[in-house]
Structure formats: C-alpha cells, structure tokens
Design an enzyme around this catalytic site. Structure first.
Site, mmCIF file in Angstrom:
data_model
loop_
_atom_site.group_PDB
_atom_site.id
_atom_site.type_symbol
_atom_site.label_atom_id
_atom_site.label_comp_id
_atom_site.label_asym_id
_atom_site.label_seq_id
_atom_site.Cartn_x
_atom_site.Cartn_y
_atom_site.Cartn_z
ATOM 1 N N ASP A 46 19.545 43.875 -54.910
ATOM 2 C CA ASP A 46 20.159 44.974 -55.653
ATOM 3 C C ASP A 46 20.103 46.276 -54.869
ATOM 4 O O ASP A 46 21.036 47.072 -54.878
ATOM 5 C CB ASP A 46 19.440 45.166 -56.988
ATOM 6 N N SER A 91 37.637 33.677 -66.680
ATOM 7 C CA SER A 91 36.545 34.630 -66.603
ATOM 8 C C SER A 91 36.838 35.737 -67.625
ATOM 9 O O SER A 91 37.818 35.654 -68.348
ATOM 10 C CB SER A 91 36.541 35.119 -65.163
ATOM 11 N N LYS A 124 26.165 37.750 -74.818
ATOM 12 C CA LYS A 124 26.632 37.237 -73.521
ATOM 13 C C LYS A 124 25.417 36.642 -72.822
ATOM 14 O O LYS A 124 24.549 37.355 -72.323
ATOM 15 C CB LYS A 124 27.253 38.356 -72.693
ATOM 16 N N GLU A 180 27.140 27.897 -72.474
ATOM 17 C CA GLU A 180 26.279 28.354 -71.395
ATOM 18 C C GLU A 180 25.002 27.522 -71.367
ATOM 19 O O GLU A 180 24.315 27.396 -72.388
ATOM 20 C CB GLU A 180 25.935 29.832 -71.650
ATOM 21 N N CYS A 417 1.931 53.529 -37.684
ATOM 22 C CA CYS A 417 1.724 52.467 -36.703
ATOM 23 C C CYS A 417 0.474 52.760 -35.874
ATOM 24 O O CYS A 417 -0.020 53.892 -35.878
ATOM 25 C CB CYS A 417 2.952 52.335 -35.807
ATOM 26 N N CYS A 434 10.537 58.821 -36.193
ATOM 27 C CA CYS A 434 9.451 58.552 -35.266
ATOM 28 C C CYS A 434 10.138 58.464 -33.895
ATOM 29 O O CYS A 434 11.040 57.649 -33.712
ATOM 30 C CB CYS A 434 8.801 57.219 -35.615
ATOM 31 N N CYS A 439 6.872 52.541 -30.390
ATOM 32 C CA CYS A 439 6.298 52.328 -31.735
ATOM 33 C C CYS A 439 6.464 50.860 -32.137
ATOM 34 O O CYS A 439 7.582 50.332 -32.134
ATOM 35 C CB CYS A 439 7.022 53.229 -32.732
HETATM 36 S S1 IVH Z 1 33.788 33.158 -73.317
HETATM 37 C C1 IVH Z 1 37.918 32.793 -71.812
HETATM 38 N N1 IVH Z 1 31.507 33.662 -74.462
HETATM 39 O O1 IVH Z 1 30.327 35.026 -69.207
HETATM 40 C C2 IVH Z 1 36.543 33.035 -72.295
HETATM 41 N N2 IVH Z 1 31.527 33.582 -72.105
HETATM 42 O O2 IVH Z 1 31.775 36.873 -67.540
HETATM 43 C C3 IVH Z 1 35.524 32.517 -71.380
HETATM 44 N N3 IVH Z 1 29.344 33.927 -71.065
HETATM 45 O O3 IVH Z 1 32.054 32.604 -67.366
HETATM 46 C C4 IVH Z 1 34.160 32.788 -71.646
HETATM 47 N N4 IVH Z 1 28.208 34.180 -72.912
HETATM 48 O O4 IVH Z 1 29.686 32.021 -68.218
HETATM 49 C C5 IVH Z 1 32.136 33.501 -73.294
HETATM 50 N N5 IVH Z 1 29.571 34.057 -75.645
HETATM 51 C C6 IVH Z 1 30.188 33.909 -74.485
HETATM 52 C C7 IVH Z 1 29.500 33.979 -73.255
HETATM 53 C C8 IVH Z 1 30.223 33.811 -72.074
HETATM 54 C C9 IVH Z 1 28.142 34.141 -71.594
HETATM 55 C C10 IVH Z 1 29.629 33.877 -69.617
HETATM 56 C C11 IVH Z 1 30.448 32.708 -69.173
HETATM 57 C C12 IVH Z 1 31.645 33.319 -68.495
HETATM 58 C C13 IVH Z 1 31.140 34.668 -68.135
HETATM 59 C C14 IVH Z 1 32.262 35.656 -67.975
#
Ligand code: IVH
Length: 692
Positions: A46, A91, A124, A180, A417, A434, A439
């Site tokens: 990150d 997605s 999610k 999931e 160091c 430095c 070093c």
């Molecule tokens: S719906 C077309 N519902 O989030 C709808 N996705 O960022 C497709 N995910 O690939 C996904 N919780 O892996 C849906 N309640 C939820 C979810 C969910 C987690 C994930 C899933 C998806 C990703 C998208």
C-alpha cells in the site's frame, strides 16, 4: 518492513522512481493475485501504491496508465482448467464517497424517470467471487471469476466448503448461484495461532488465505481451511421460475440451502441507502468476515434489463467503498532510513494498530519538514489513517494526550550506520542526505536496486539475501555478486543446496540483460529506465554512453543536461570506473539491445493522442495496454482531461474517470474493442460517447 528498501531514494528523479514502483507493483500484484505468494505485507504494498499515486497526481506527464496498485484482478493462472462463464461475471463500478453514490442514484432516477425504485443493499464481502453451476440439481462446476469471461475450475476444492450444497432438490434444470467465498475471521485467527505454535508461516489476511486455499492442489488442504460462502446473485437459470425481483431470486437461493447474508436490506430512497452505508461503516468490524463496502442493486429485474450494462459493469448496481479509517496509536520512535543515493527518510515506528484492514507498525514521514510541520514526537498519541489500498499515514498528534515535558523531534546529525557519517541538507532541497559513498546502508540499497525487476531483474536476490551476503562479507558491490560460488551461498542461513544453485544460476542468467538495464542498475541520480533506454539505443553500448561527453548525451531525445551531467559525475569517480571494468570482466554484457518503445514497424495510428486506460483490458496488464498505445505513437496518461482522445474502459474501472469523461464528452472505448481501436486509431462506431 525495512523502509530502506521501499522509500524513495532520490526525490529529484521521480520518473525513475515511478517506473521502479510500477515494475515492483506489477510483480507484487502477480505474486498476490496469480501465485498467492505475496512477498511483502499489504501495508508495504500500500505504501508503494500511494507513493506512485502521489507522483502521478503531482506529475501527470509521468503517468502511463492507472496506478498498478488500483485493484487489478488476476489473469487466469495456468494451474486450473479454464471455464467459460455462461453469463459473464461482471464487475462493479465504485462510488468512493457519498457524493458519488448520490450521483449514481441520480443517474438511476433519470433513467427510470417517474418509476418507483427499490434498492437492495448488501455487505460487500472481501473474498473471492465464485460461480456455482448446478445441472439437474447436481453441482457440476465451481469457477472463479477470472477475467469475467473465463475463470478457473476449482470444483474439487469448492466441494469441501460446508456452506455449499452438493445437491439441490426441485432446482431448475440449470441453476447458477454466484457469491463470495471467504475465510471467517475466527477461522483465520485460529489457523494463525496454530501456525505460530507450529513455527509455520502465518497467513497474511483472510482474503489472501481464502484465495490460497482455493488454489490448493489437494482438496484435503482446502477442507482444513474451513472456508465459507455468501450467495448474492444468480447466473444462468434455465427451466425454472422467471424471477421478477432480485430479492425473490435470493429467497429462492436461500430456500435451496445457500447462506444469504442476513444484513441485506431494501431501501426506497437513496437517503435510506446512505444511512445503511453509514451504519455499515460503524459496524464493519463487528462481523466475522471482512467487508470493504456496500453493494447497492436495483431490485426490479425488468428495470435492470432496461438500464443494461457497459462492457464491464451493470448500470443497475454500484459498490460503495468504505472511506479511509482512522485510529490512534502510540508513536514509539522516529527513525531514519538511508536509501541508495543517500537520501535520509524519516519514518514512524508505531505501536502496531489495526487500521484499514491491516496491521500498521510503520509509516513514512517523508522528510524533515514533514515531521516539523506535523510536529509528531516519540511518545505522542498519533492519528493513523489508512484506506483499504492506500498507504498508512500519520495524520498528526493528539495534543491533549501529549506527555508533559516532551520536546520536538530533532533530525539526527549522523547516519545510524557503523561509519556514523554526517547528514547534510543541501541548500534549497527538501531532502537530507548521507554523503558518505562508503556508507554500508547505501551500499546494501545499491545492490538491492541492481537486482530489482526494473533494473537487472535477478530472481531471488532480494533485500534479505543481499543483507546476508554483505553481512557475511561475500559481497561489497554489484560486481562481487558475479563471483559468488554455490558453496558460499549454501553456507548462509536458510539456504539449501538447491536454493543456492538457483540463485547462482539466476545471477549468471542476468549477465545478458539489455544495456539499458545495466545503465539503470547503476542507480545514477536522475537516470531512470526511460532515459537509459534512449541512451542505450542512441549509443549502442553501456561503455559508449559512459564515455560520451555530457553534450553528446544531452543531445539524445528525452535526456537533457541534468541526466547527462549526472552520468558524467558518476563515471568520473574512480570507484565507479573500477566497478564498470570489473562488471565487464565478470561477463556482464554491455551491448545487448531490446525492442524500441515506439515500434516503427507498427502504423502510428495514435500519433500524438492521449489515451487514458481505466480498469483491465482482457489479456493485458495495465503496463502492456499502455505500452500498446505508446507503440503506436500515443501517450497513456493516468487522468482524463480536455485533451484526452479516448478513455478505454475495462473491468474494475474507476467511476471518477468515467464521470469526468462524461462531463468532458471524451469518447469511451470498451476494453474488448481495444485491439480494433489500436489498429484503426478510430473510436469504434458503436462505442458510445459521453453518457455511457
Ligand atoms: S454483485 C453484476 N454483490 O465485489 C454484479 N458482488 O467489485 C456482480 N462482491 O466481483 C457482483 N460482495 O467479488 C456483488 N453482495 C455482493 C458482493 C459482491 C462482494 C464482490 C464480487 C465482485 C466484486 C466487484
């Protein structure tokens, strides 16, 4: 985490730093997503992502595409059989804050003007999307999402998940349930406790552990990982009821015995949705599974089909992502790391604190002035902030809790160091350095840099190994690594015969890298991969570049005086001349060339045009997609502006880029038409303009 290896070393050469970060991030992304074998903790990753983002935000001219740290899904890995999804696994677009969520709500209302709308809000889940296919009630396949079109067959492993039924009664002839797979936090903690007492490596985080468990070759191993499942969507359904609402489809799914999250709620207005999101933020840590946002979906399936989807995501759903989290902790100490050119970077050593999904124990403080401005002092209670994929940051001290008698932190005058050389801050510069070339901290960083992906790319020669080699007195500079013998490496702790042989072979293999990599590997101030490539191409060999005059070097496109004279100064040092001679004698090639960045064999279809890429283009990494644009004469900046010729949109695209493109009327190219676009240089006909 050793900050020496991951903080910027030479602030002046940002292009170089950005290229290095990109290369490293792509490598770590692959290790994480495709090989399930992360080498560094999330927090360190990150840190690098955010550094790259900062550079790209401040210098758009350096950006090649989206930050590789932004969630890149993994390509399909070679180990499991491919499965083509009957219905693509789409997605979701993201809303990064309440404002973006409202904007989505308004788009929905405009599209369904006058109609009543019901929103379904779902946690999610931070796991792995899975498509379960039942034929005549029998589980026949379980596939990961992959690139959305083709996933991996992990059926044998998924059969070990207790939440997932093997058989369904009274099911439609074909019934796909999507959801999931995740590892409950309680399981993750128990497995890690067991690993610790057995002296085994700990799992990094639940998501990673779930991914690794699904990719086990032996399903018995997966079974021991006690994975779980939440269903949230149906895929292909044939020979069954026609659902009219999402909720009713979920009820049916639950009726077949699948776990459907009890926190799923319906809302009539976007204000109610926002309230649900705020509730979720407040309670996210009360659950036994990680969540990183709330998915909001339109309930009515007829409305959904009228709203449709772009090539990557439905318009009827959005993922509200949680904002960065803040926690307080104790600042135990401020230490200073020294990089390869001597740049001294202060960093915070923190009482470990769990924030934004991972434990944070260190955070960069950038430079002397930053510490002064923030006035953070060892012993302070400090606020630490972190979003899921962003670097941890020390926001500032909690003054009401400052211990009595504390004094401002002073930047040390000497390097830690063994040579304790003096730190110097040149007039007008932000960085303290430095300036002692001998070093040992700098020496180690120079060797580490030589071996990195962005330079000589020597597999297995990472930070830890370099430290071991220098500690043992086997290596004092990069030329020494070519004299290493297997027996010497084998004698180091943690090396067996095989790994010693592998390392020596990798070093040998890297003798014939292209000349630009050698130039980059020297770690000369201001000289990064891009200028190294131009120079290598112009002069034909490493030696010719080094022996040219500053004027000759500066005349090369993309080089200029600063880089040219920096090389001159470097090569004027007797130790560096000697190093170059020894590398040559060690058999490191100085005249290998690789392909030019702008490929003259390709038509310059995008000559002078700025093409922004967001999300993943199927089959290509972000860097590869950007390179394809550059190869045709275009540029691939990281942000959308008036000058953008087109926005290429793939899976995982950021909503903000799309919104900006919409506002500016920038044409959109769907990622699956990318090759057509490259070939013609024209925005494909049925790709829409603003308002996708
Ligand atoms: S719906 C077309 N519902 O989030 C709808 N996705 O960022 C497709 N995910 O690939 C996904 N919780 O892996 C849906 N309640 C939820 C979810 C969910 C987690 C994930 C899933 C998806 C990703 C998208």
């Amino acid at each position: 985490m050793d900050l020496n290896g991951s903080t910027p070393d030479d602030g002046a050469d940002l292009a170089e730093r950005a290229a290095w970060l990109r290369a490293e991030l792509s490598r770590h992304n692959r290790l994480y997503h495709e090989l399930d074998a992360p080498e560094i903790p999330d927090a360190e990753f990150d840190l690098m992502v955010n550094e790259l983002r900062r550079i790209e935000a401040a210098h758009p001219e350096l950006a090649v595409a989206d930050s590789p740290g932004a969630s890149i899904g993994g390509a399909v890995s070679a180990t499991f059989a491919p499965v083509t999804h009957a219905v693509p696994m789409m997605s979701l677009d993201n809303a990064m804050d309440i404002e973006e969520l409202r904007a989505w709500g308004e788009r929905v209302e405009r599209a369904l003007e006058g109609e009543s709308i019901t929103f379904v809000c779902e946690p999610k889940i931070d796991g792995l999307a899975m498509s379960l296919r039942y034929v005549d009630g029998e589980l026949v396949s379980a596939a990961t999402r992959g690139d959305g079109r083709v996933g991996e067959d992990v059926t044998a492993n998924v059969r070990t998940i207790a939440d997932i039924p093997e058989q369904l009664s009274d099911a439609p002839r074909i019934f796909e349930v999507r959801g999931e797979v995740y590892m409950p936090k309680s399981v993750f903690e128990a497995l890690n406790e067991a690993a610790e007492s057995a002296g085994e490596r700990a799992l990094v985080n639940p998501r990673n552990a779930a991914a690794g468990s699904l990719r086990q070759k032996d399903p018995a191993m997966t079974a021991r990982r006690r994975l779980a499942f939440w269903a949230y969507q149906t895929g292909e359904v044939v020979g069954g009821p026609t659902f009219t609402s999402h909720r009713s489809s979920l009820d049916r799914v639950a009726g077949h015995g699948f776990p459907v999250n009890p926190r799923i709620v319906t809302c009539a207005t976007i204000d109610d949705v926002i309230e649900v999101c705020q509730e979720a933020i407040a309670h996210r840590h009360d659950l036994d599974y990680d969540i990183d946002g709330v998915v909001i979906k339109i309930d009515d399936l007829d409305q959904r089909s009228r709203m449709g989807a772009t090539s990557r995501a439905p318009r009827w759903a959005i993922a509200f992502k949680f904002p960065p989290e803040e926690r307080t902790t104790t600042l135990l100490d401020i230490q200073v790391s020294v990089g390869r050119t001597g740049r001294a970077t202060p960093y915070a050593v923190l009482e470990p604190v769990f924030v934004g999904g991972s434990t944070v124990a260190m955070a960069t403080l950038h430079n002397r002035d930053q510490v002064r401005v923030k006035d953070v002092r060892p012993g302070d209670t400090v606020i630490v902030r972190k979003a899921g994929d962003v670097i941890p940051e020390v926001v500032g001290p909690v003054l009401s809790e400052r211990p009595a008698g504390s004094t401002p932190w002073e930047f040390p005058q000497h390097c830690a160091c063994p040579l304790a050389s003096e730190f110097v801050r040149p007039e007008g510069e932000a960085d303290t350095r430095c300036v002692e070339p001998a070093c040992p901290f700098q020496r180690d960083q120079r060797i580490i840099y030589w071996a990195t992906r962005g330079a000589m790319d020597i597999e297995g020669l990472g930070e830890r190994t370099v430290m071991q080699l220098t500690d043992a007195g086997l290596v004092a500079d990069v030329a020494d690594i070519y004299r290493l013998e297997i027996a010497e490496v084998e004698a180091l702790e943690g090396f067996a015969r095989m790994s010693a042989e592998k390392l020596v072979a990798a070093i040998d293999d890297a003798r014939s890298r292209p000349a630009w990599r050698v130039l980059t590997g020297f770690g000369i101030r201001h000289l990064g991969p891009a200028a190294s490539q131009s120079l290598a191409r112009a002069f034909g060999s490493v030696r010719a570049v080094l022996e040219a005059t500053d004027e000759q070097r500066a005349a090369v496109d993309g080089v200029g005086e600063v880089i040219a004279s920096s090389i001159g100064q470097w090569f004027a040092q007797p130790t560096n001349r000697d190093l170059v001679d020894r590398l040559e004698r060690a058999g490191v090639a100085f005249d290998v060339m690789d392909g030019p960045a702008i490929d003259s064999s390709l038509p310059a279809t995008l000559d002078g045009r700025a093409v922004v890429i967001t999300g993943t283009v199927p089959g290509l990494t972000r860097d590869e997609a950007a390179a394809a644009v550059v190869a045709r004469g275009g540029t691939a900046p990281g942000s959308v502006s008036k000058k953008t010729f087109a926005l290429v949109v793939g899976d995982g695209a950021g909503a903000s880029k799309l919104t900006k493109a919409e506002q500016l009327g920038v044409p959109i190219v769907a990622a699956d038409r990318f090759s057509e676009f490259l070939e013609s240089g024209e925005v494909p006909n049925n790709a829409s303009g603003a308002g996708v």
